[in-house]
Design an enzyme around this catalytic site. Structure first.
Site, mmCIF file in Angstrom:
data_model
loop_
_atom_site.group_PDB
_atom_site.id
_atom_site.type_symbol
_atom_site.label_atom_id
_atom_site.label_comp_id
_atom_site.label_asym_id
_atom_site.label_seq_id
_atom_site.Cartn_x
_atom_site.Cartn_y
_atom_site.Cartn_z
ATOM 1 N N ALA A 299 -3.007 -7.823 17.269
ATOM 2 C CA ALA A 299 -2.999 -9.344 16.889
ATOM 3 C C ALA A 299 -2.897 -9.134 15.138
ATOM 4 C CB ALA A 299 -4.346 -9.677 17.196
ATOM 5 N N ASP B 149 0.906 -1.132 0.251
ATOM 6 C CA ASP B 149 0.032 0.100 0.129
ATOM 7 C C ASP B 149 0.683 1.133 -0.104
ATOM 8 O OD1 ASP B 149 0.775 -0.284 2.683
ATOM 9 O OD2 ASP B 149 -1.308 0.182 3.410
ATOM 10 N N ASP C 69 -5.552 -0.363 5.926
ATOM 11 C CA ASP C 69 -6.103 -0.700 7.102
ATOM 12 C C ASP C 69 -7.520 0.129 7.190
ATOM 13 O OD1 ASP C 69 -4.172 -2.468 7.383
ATOM 14 O OD2 ASP C 69 -3.168 -1.475 9.090
HETATM 15 C C1 GLA Z 1 0.150 -2.513 8.574
HETATM 16 C C2 GLA Z 1 0.053 -0.845 7.775
HETATM 17 C C3 GLA Z 1 -0.753 -0.914 6.537
HETATM 18 C C4 GLA Z 1 -0.210 -2.021 5.505
HETATM 19 C C5 GLA Z 1 0.291 -3.219 6.121
HETATM 20 C C6 GLA Z 1 1.261 -4.375 5.534
HETATM 21 O O1 GLA Z 1 -1.009 -3.261 8.666
HETATM 22 O O2 GLA Z 1 -0.925 -0.416 8.916
HETATM 23 O O3 GLA Z 1 -0.904 0.090 5.974
HETATM 24 O O4 GLA Z 1 1.471 -1.261 4.982
HETATM 25 O O5 GLA Z 1 1.060 -2.928 7.478
HETATM 26 O O6 GLA Z 1 0.529 -4.733 4.400
#
Ligand code: GLA
Length: 385
Positions: A126, A39, A175
């Site tokens: 988690a 991302d 996320d």
């Molecule tokens: C965490 C970050 C996301 C993404 C993931 C890995 O969850 O918050 O933005 O980079 O790691 O894919």
């Protein structure tokens, strides 16, 4: 996870604040099916929202005071002055909701105070995005309380900026977009460059499949600094290659590009480019053969995180290998890594045996038993009452 209070949260709200909430807003945690550490490289991701969510019980206040409480921290009310919020000024769990309010104010929205009680069944620590869920719950609460009229993607950007600039974690947008915009029964195919989204039907139960979430219950200390270092490495590689972001490196050009990079950046770039490819491969497989065909892609994604990106750890590696040996179609760690959760795609008839095999393997190592959940693609952020 601390058990939630036996008093219903709306009654607890009235006890705390002396009046009823105006409404209840919910924002879920997530697991990412594939597309890890893509991302912040403007790449592709494919998350689903979980049934577990953070709920905000809230009422607008006219005096510019923000009062925050959580059913996980009974008896504590954090009282803040909205106009006086500043990064570094709030610590602990209250920093996340305060960060969102600060970000909205910084963006010039005419907002004031609120009484908020947070209640959550998203497991914390988690790798299931409990902090993004918390941020998104507060973002939609404020959007409605102050009639801001912001769309899901705008609210996700507010939540991300809150985490980047106030909490101080340089996360990407996955996320927050997953929590804001996912839909029940679907995975969200997101282009993180322009936030264009496609909803991909994902009827796991109908296909006789179960997506297990195995929370390894470990969170290694290096997580924060290591995440920032990986992100910086990707940005340096893109700059050396003269590209806006690693997303702009085509798979066909990968071998030549790797020859031009310093050795330490080679595995990072290889992971990002092949992982973007795995997202697109997943989309093709889903369309042509359905979800039962995804196993090998998941397991290949894990190998890339383990061997190239190096965000796995002994616990996630063991969970993946035991799950696959015990009959899972495929498995991989999900989220930022260095611990957190593994997803394992299994035939529903095999799910219990896979969970049992991983649990036994952990106990044999002298580790705590993993927490096991079943992920059902669920709705994104919404007002509930
Ligand atoms: C965490 C970050 C996301 C993404 C993931 C890995 O969850 O918050 O933005 O980079 O790691 O894919």
């Amino acid at each position: 996870m601390t058990p939630t209070s036996p008093t219903p949260p709306s009654a607890a709200f009235e006890e705390l604040y002396g009046h009823a909430p105006e409404g209840v807003w919910a924002a879920p945690g997530r697991v990412n099916l594939i597309g890890e550490h893509t991302d912040y490289n403007d790449g592709f991701v494919l998350p689903i929202a979980l049934p577990q969510a953070v709920r905000a019980y809230a009422r607008r206040r006219a005096d510019g005071v923000l009062r925050l409480a959580s059913t996980r921290v009974p008896g504590e009310v954090v009282e803040l002055d909205v106009a006086g919020l500043a990064p570094g000024g709030v610590s602990g769990w209250a920093a996340y909701p305060a960060a969102v309010v600060w970000t909205l104010r910084e963006a010039g929205h005419g907002i004031g105070g609120a009484d908020i009680l947070l209640d959550s069944d998203v497991p914390g620590g988690a790798g299931l995005s409990s902090s993004a869920a918390l941020e998104c719950a507060v973002a939609i609460t404020y959007n409605d309380l102050y009639e801001l009229g912001l769309e899901a993607a705008e609210l996700a950007k507010v939540a991300q900026r809150a985490e980047n600039d106030f909490v101080g974690v340089p996360c990407g947008i996955m996320d927050q977009m997953a929590s804001m915009a996912c839909g029940a029964g679907t995975a969200l195919h997101l282009d993180t460059r322009d936030l264009s989204a496609r909803y991909v039907p994902l009827d796991l139960a109908g296909a006789g499949l179960t997506l297990l979430v195995l929370d390894t219950r470990v969170q290694h200390d290096l997580a924060d600094g290591a995440y920032a270092a990986l992100r910086a490495g990707c940005e340096r590689a893109a700059a050396l290659l003269g590209l806006p972001a690693l997303r702009d490196l085509a798979a066909d050009d990968l071998p030549a590009a790797l020859d031009r990079l310093p050795a330490e950046l080679v595995p990072l770039v290889r992971h990002v480019v092949t992982e973007n490819g795995r997202v697109e491969q997943t989309m093709r497989e889903l369309a042509q053969h359905g979800p039962a065909s995804l196993g090998p892609i998941l397991t290949a994604g894990h190998a890339s995180l383990r061997d190239d990106y190096r965000t796995s750890c002994p616990e996630t590696d063991l969970a993946v290998s035991v799950a696959v040996t015990a009959g899972a179609l495929g498995a991989r760690m999900t989220g930022g890594g260095f611990g957190g959760s593994v997803i394992a795609l299994t035939r529903t008839a095999d799910a219990d045996a896979v969970a049992k095999a991983v649990t036994e393997a952990f106990l044999a190592e002298g580790w705590a038993a993993p927490h096991v959940y079943r992920a059902v693609p669920s709705a994104g952020a919404r007002r509930e009452s």
